[in-house]
Design an enzyme around this catalytic site. Structure first.
Site, mmCIF file in Angstrom:
data_model
loop_
_atom_site.group_PDB
_atom_site.id
_atom_site.type_symbol
_atom_site.label_atom_id
_atom_site.label_comp_id
_atom_site.label_asym_id
_atom_site.label_seq_id
_atom_site.Cartn_x
_atom_site.Cartn_y
_atom_site.Cartn_z
ATOM 1 N N MET A 149 -11.327 -5.974 5.880
ATOM 2 C CA MET A 149 -10.475 -5.076 6.657
ATOM 3 C C MET A 149 -10.104 -5.766 7.966
ATOM 4 O O MET A 149 -10.975 -6.280 8.671
ATOM 5 C CB MET A 149 -11.205 -3.765 6.973
ATOM 6 C CG MET A 149 -11.451 -2.857 5.794
ATOM 7 S SD MET A 149 -9.994 -2.463 4.803
ATOM 8 C CE MET A 149 -8.913 -1.683 6.014
ATOM 9 N N HIS A 187 -8.574 1.085 -3.503
ATOM 10 C CA HIS A 187 -9.469 0.814 -2.365
ATOM 11 C C HIS A 187 -10.155 2.126 -1.998
ATOM 12 O O HIS A 187 -9.522 3.028 -1.450
ATOM 13 C CB HIS A 187 -8.598 0.264 -1.220
ATOM 14 C CG HIS A 187 -9.316 0.076 0.082
ATOM 15 N ND1 HIS A 187 -8.650 -0.153 1.267
ATOM 16 C CD2 HIS A 187 -10.646 0.066 0.392
ATOM 17 C CE1 HIS A 187 -9.527 -0.283 2.246
ATOM 18 N NE2 HIS A 187 -10.738 -0.146 1.755
ATOM 19 N N MET A 189 -12.290 4.373 0.118
ATOM 20 C CA MET A 189 -12.888 4.587 1.440
ATOM 21 C C MET A 189 -13.555 5.958 1.395
ATOM 22 O O MET A 189 -13.110 6.915 2.029
ATOM 23 C CB MET A 189 -11.803 4.516 2.519
ATOM 24 C CG MET A 189 -11.316 3.099 2.772
ATOM 25 S SD MET A 189 -9.717 3.041 3.585
ATOM 26 C CE MET A 189 -8.656 3.170 2.143
ATOM 27 N N MET A 203 -9.102 8.028 0.537
ATOM 28 C CA MET A 203 -9.907 8.406 1.716
ATOM 29 C C MET A 203 -10.418 9.834 1.565
ATOM 30 O O MET A 203 -9.686 10.708 1.096
ATOM 31 C CB MET A 203 -9.047 8.315 2.977
ATOM 32 C CG MET A 203 -8.379 6.963 3.178
ATOM 33 S SD MET A 203 -7.540 6.877 4.756
ATOM 34 C CE MET A 203 -6.638 5.333 4.578
ATOM 35 N N HIS A 224 -1.409 -1.293 -4.137
ATOM 36 C CA HIS A 224 -2.652 -0.959 -3.433
ATOM 37 C C HIS A 224 -2.694 0.548 -3.163
ATOM 38 O O HIS A 224 -1.752 1.115 -2.629
ATOM 39 C CB HIS A 224 -2.703 -1.747 -2.126
ATOM 40 C CG HIS A 224 -3.972 -1.610 -1.353
ATOM 41 N ND1 HIS A 224 -5.093 -2.367 -1.613
ATOM 42 C CD2 HIS A 224 -4.306 -0.808 -0.315
ATOM 43 C CE1 HIS A 224 -6.054 -2.048 -0.758
ATOM 44 N NE2 HIS A 224 -5.608 -1.083 0.042
ATOM 45 N N SER A 227 0.847 -1.196 0.000
ATOM 46 C CA SER A 227 0.000 0.000 0.000
ATOM 47 C C SER A 227 0.877 1.239 0.000
ATOM 48 O O SER A 227 1.670 1.448 0.937
ATOM 49 C CB SER A 227 -0.884 0.013 1.248
ATOM 50 O OG SER A 227 -1.380 1.327 1.432
ATOM 51 N N ASP A 253 -4.888 3.599 -1.430
ATOM 52 C CA ASP A 253 -5.929 3.887 -0.430
ATOM 53 C C ASP A 253 -6.491 5.285 -0.625
ATOM 54 O O ASP A 253 -5.828 6.280 -0.360
ATOM 55 C CB ASP A 253 -5.333 3.763 0.976
ATOM 56 C CG ASP A 253 -5.083 2.315 1.347
ATOM 57 O OD1 ASP A 253 -6.025 1.508 1.233
ATOM 58 O OD2 ASP A 253 -3.942 1.992 1.729
ATOM 59 N N ASP A 256 -6.574 -6.607 4.513
ATOM 60 C CA ASP A 256 -5.917 -5.289 4.554
ATOM 61 C C ASP A 256 -5.857 -4.761 5.980
ATOM 62 O O ASP A 256 -6.892 -4.544 6.608
ATOM 63 C CB ASP A 256 -6.754 -4.334 3.670
ATOM 64 C CG ASP A 256 -6.151 -2.943 3.556
ATOM 65 O OD1 ASP A 256 -5.079 -2.696 4.118
ATOM 66 O OD2 ASP A 256 -6.789 -2.111 2.870
#
Ligand code: DX5
Ligand code: ZN
Length: 223
Positions: A138, A67, A69, A38, A34, A9, A36, A176
């Site tokens: 998660m 991913h 979020m 957010m 990966h 990540s 992330d 993850d």
């Protein structure tokens, strides 16, 4: 035989040298990158948007595993695909019309994943499992890197594996949060196949060497 994949990540990477960080883990055998995303609403942190996905796309040919979020993920799917994503996962907790979202990701040519927070029950997946390419469990509460693996998620991984074997054996399990060299083999034995690792890869002296150590542990299980 299972195929195990390491997904470093970039949340824990050096953003001033993102291309170098990605190249290092790629040399070390990483299978996916990966990313992330957010939004400061769904999770208490703000990170990366399509611009960084585009930058990552320019520096590697590895699949980009995005991913999300974020609230209202549908609004941004096309932006991430245009930026170069290969896989997009959305949280069940943030998706009102999950089936539509999954279909849209696949129509856009990406693999579609569905994510569950640690306290969200597997039962919420019952109707969507036949349609998805992977489930991301998660093992920390999303929002930050370098948190501790939540032990109760272990039985959840085994239960999900048994469920998928019955209903959709092609569907893969990604895990993850809090994964390191100390627990990756145990998590693999429970039935997970894709392993996200942020701090355990990038907060080490040599992320290339660390990636290689992860891959060696996983390769041992494949034989
Ligand atoms: C957490 C993110 C993770 C994070 C993992 O919200 O989804 O992908 O980067 O970090 P580590 O591996 O350090 O727990
Ligand atoms: Zn993640």
């Amino acid at each position: 035989m299972r195929r195990y994949e390491l997904a470093p990540s970039i949340l824990s990477a050096n953003f001033a040298k993102l291309g170098d960080s990605i190249a290092a883990v790629e040399r070390g055998g990483a299978d996916l990158i990966h990313i992330d995303v957010m939004d400061g609403h769904f999770v208490p942190n703000i990170t990366i948007g399509p611009l960084i996905v585009r930058a990552a796309r320019a520096s590697t040919a590895l699949p980009l595993d995005v991913h999300l979020m974020i609230e209202n993920p549908d609004r941004f799917l096309e932006d991430f695909v245009k930026a170069g994503s290969d896989m997009i996962s959305v949280h069940v907790e943030a998706s009102t019309h999950l089936d539509r979202t999954v279909q849209r990701i696949q129509e856009l040519g990406n693999k579609a994943g569905v994510v569950l927070n640690p306290a969200t029950p597997l039962g919420l997946l019952d109707e969507i499992i036949p349609a998805v390419d992977y489930i991301l469990l998660m093992s920390v509460n999303p929002g930050f890197a370098a948190q501790k693996f939540i032990e109760t998620v272990k039985t959840k991984i085994s239960r999900l594996r048994a469920l998928l074997d019955r209903v959709n054996p092609e569907c893969r399990i990604e895990v993850d949060g809090g994964i390191g060299l100390h627990n990756v083999e145990e998590i693999a034995r429970l039935g997970a196949e894709m392993f996200v690792a942020g701090s355990a890869v990038f907060n080490t002296e040599d992320p290339e060497v660390t990636s290689r150590l992860f891959k060696a542990k996983l390769a041992n299980l494949e034989t």
